[in-house]
Motif scaffolding. Sequence first.
Motif, PDB file in Angstrom:
ATOM      1  N   GLN A   1      10.991   8.273 -54.472  1.00 32.41           N
ATOM      2  CA  GLN A   1      11.679   8.387 -53.188  1.00 32.41           C
ATOM      3  C   GLN A   1      11.353   9.696 -52.468  1.00 32.41           C
ATOM      4  OE1 GLN A   1      15.843   6.985 -52.809  1.00 32.41           O
ATOM      5  NE2 GLN A   1      15.789   6.786 -55.032  1.00 32.41           N
ATOM      6  N   SER A   2      11.339  10.786 -53.213  1.00 28.14           N
ATOM      7  CA  SER A   2      11.139  12.089 -52.564  1.00 28.14           C
ATOM      8  C   SER A   2       9.759  12.197 -51.922  1.00 28.14           C
ATOM      9  CB  SER A   2      11.374  13.234 -53.547  1.00 28.14           C
ATOM     10  OG  SER A   2      10.774  12.995 -54.795  1.00 28.14           O
TER      11      SER A   2
ATOM     12  N   ASP B   1      15.394  10.399 -58.639  1.00 29.04           N
ATOM     13  CA  ASP B   1      15.192   9.443 -57.544  1.00 29.04           C
ATOM     14  C   ASP B   1      14.230   8.334 -57.954  1.00 29.04           C
ATOM     15  OD1 ASP B   1      12.428   9.812 -56.453  1.00 29.04           O
ATOM     16  OD2 ASP B   1      13.118  11.696 -55.606  1.00 29.04           O
TER      17      ASP B   1
ATOM     18  N   GLU C   1       7.997   9.774 -50.656  1.00 26.47           N
ATOM     19  CA  GLU C   1       8.016   8.969 -49.435  1.00 26.47           C
ATOM     20  C   GLU C   1       8.799   9.674 -48.325  1.00 26.47           C
ATOM     21  OE1 GLU C   1       8.559   4.348 -48.028  1.00 26.47           O
ATOM     22  OE2 GLU C   1       9.406   4.974 -49.953  1.00 26.47           O
ATOM     23  N   ARG C   2       9.924  10.269 -48.684  1.00 27.59           N
ATOM     24  CA  ARG C   2      10.714  10.994 -47.686  1.00 27.59           C
ATOM     25  C   ARG C   2       9.955  12.203 -47.141  1.00 27.59           C
ATOM     26  NH1 ARG C   2      16.401  10.363 -47.536  1.00 27.59           N
ATOM     27  NH2 ARG C   2      17.124   8.545 -48.719  1.00 27.59           N
ATOM     28  N   GLN C   3       9.266  12.910 -48.011  1.00 28.57           N
ATOM     29  CA  GLN C   3       8.484  14.060 -47.556  1.00 28.57           C
ATOM     30  C   GLN C   3       7.338  13.620 -46.647  1.00 28.57           C
ATOM     31  OE1 GLN C   3       7.679  15.672 -51.488  1.00 28.57           O
ATOM     32  NE2 GLN C   3       9.125  17.337 -51.175  1.00 28.57           N
TER      33      GLN C   3
ATOM     34  N   THR D   1      13.856  19.223 -44.655  1.00 28.97           N
ATOM     35  CA  THR D   1      15.139  19.095 -45.344  1.00 28.97           C
ATOM     36  C   THR D   1      15.139  19.995 -46.577  1.00 28.97           C
ATOM     37  OG1 THR D   1      15.347  16.815 -44.575  1.00 28.97           O
ATOM     38  CG2 THR D   1      16.757  17.481 -46.411  1.00 28.97           C
TER      39      THR D   1
ATOM     40  N   ASP E   1       7.314  11.038 -44.740  1.00 28.48           N
ATOM     41  CA  ASP E   1       7.907  10.641 -43.464  1.00 28.48           C
ATOM     42  C   ASP E   1       8.202  11.864 -42.594  1.00 28.48           C
ATOM     43  OD1 ASP E   1       7.787   7.960 -44.090  1.00 28.48           O
ATOM     44  OD2 ASP E   1       9.867   7.815 -44.762  1.00 28.48           O
ATOM     45  N   GLU E   2       8.707  12.935 -43.203  1.00 33.08           N
ATOM     46  CA  GLU E   2       9.013  14.133 -42.424  1.00 33.08           C
ATOM     47  C   GLU E   2       7.747  14.767 -41.848  1.00 33.08           C
ATOM     48  OE1 GLU E   2      11.640  16.978 -44.219  1.00 33.08           O
ATOM     49  OE2 GLU E   2      13.275  15.533 -44.367  1.00 33.08           O
TER      50      GLU E   2
ATOM     51  N   LEU F   1      15.593  18.578 -50.358  1.00 28.60           N
ATOM     52  CA  LEU F   1      14.522  17.629 -50.649  1.00 28.60           C
ATOM     53  C   LEU F   1      13.251  18.358 -51.031  1.00 28.60           C
ATOM     54  CD1 LEU F   1      13.132  14.811 -50.581  1.00 28.60           C
ATOM     55  CD2 LEU F   1      12.797  15.177 -48.109  1.00 28.60           C
TER      56      LEU F   1
ATOM     57  N   TYR G   1      20.314  13.003 -50.423  1.00 26.13           N
ATOM     58  CA  TYR G   1      19.890  11.612 -50.554  1.00 26.13           C
ATOM     59  C   TYR G   1      20.206  11.020 -51.930  1.00 26.13           C
ATOM     60  CZ  TYR G   1      15.611  12.775 -53.231  1.00 26.13           C
ATOM     61  OH  TYR G   1      14.718  13.197 -54.196  1.00 26.13           O
TER      62      TYR G   1
END
Length: 276
Positions: A263-264, A30, A266-268, A251, A270-271, A254, A52
Amino acid sequence: MKKLWMAVALTLGVAVAGPKGVVMDFGALDTIEALGAEASVLALPKANTPEYLAKFNTDSYASSGTMKEPDMELIREKSPDFIVISGRQGAFLEELSEIAPVINFSVEGEYLTSTKQNILAVGKAVEKEPEALEAWNLLEEKIKKAQETARASGKSAVVILHNDGKFWASNSNGYANFIHNVAGVKKADTDAQEKGLSATSAYLELKNPDLIFIVDRSAAIGQTPMDPQHFTQDEFTAVNAVKDGKVIYLTPKLWYLSGQGLQSIERQLDEVLDAL
């Protein structure tokens, strides 16, 4: 020979393709995508691709084997310029190093320091090191803001791993480290832990977290996922997180199969922030 040919080609003005690699860590993958260097990817462990990163689960990319056992024959055939591994392929480090330089994307030591080094190493491998540093600096700012938000919320959490019907709480494994030390969410259980504890109703009532974060290993690896009604049973109703509807199902792929990438992370974040 490859370096010699590149030098000659540059001298003669011949167009030379950028470096190509086999990428067996999804956080590294990512990161490469975030840097706009998808063309650098030759192969990856496609059977386990997180949602993703679905664009890589196509015929444009070869399968490098499973998460734990690389397809050594295919990797040799691809003749990569670099190889990225995670801890799951650690047993093959020496053999893979005979094919091409290997970047181990695992975290060693302090999370942020190690993760930055890994991201910059991957950036250098795909000739995007300045872009990687710029992206990291932006991400680091987001991490700092997330920590401020988490501290201001005052909420505490327990992190639970589900595997084959069993639930284990930890305040020190990789997922807990991210939620508590990177995202900045307070620990509901501050006792030192060398291994996970059974996440029984008695344990959760004692620690009484405001939030329960769940990583479902079984779902991540294609086995039977946890029963989503597990924590709605009467025995858990005295726990604040249950009463307030704050049992958070992260998720699975993820969190269990990826992480430490541009990316990961940032996604983590956010969760976690969405749960506060």
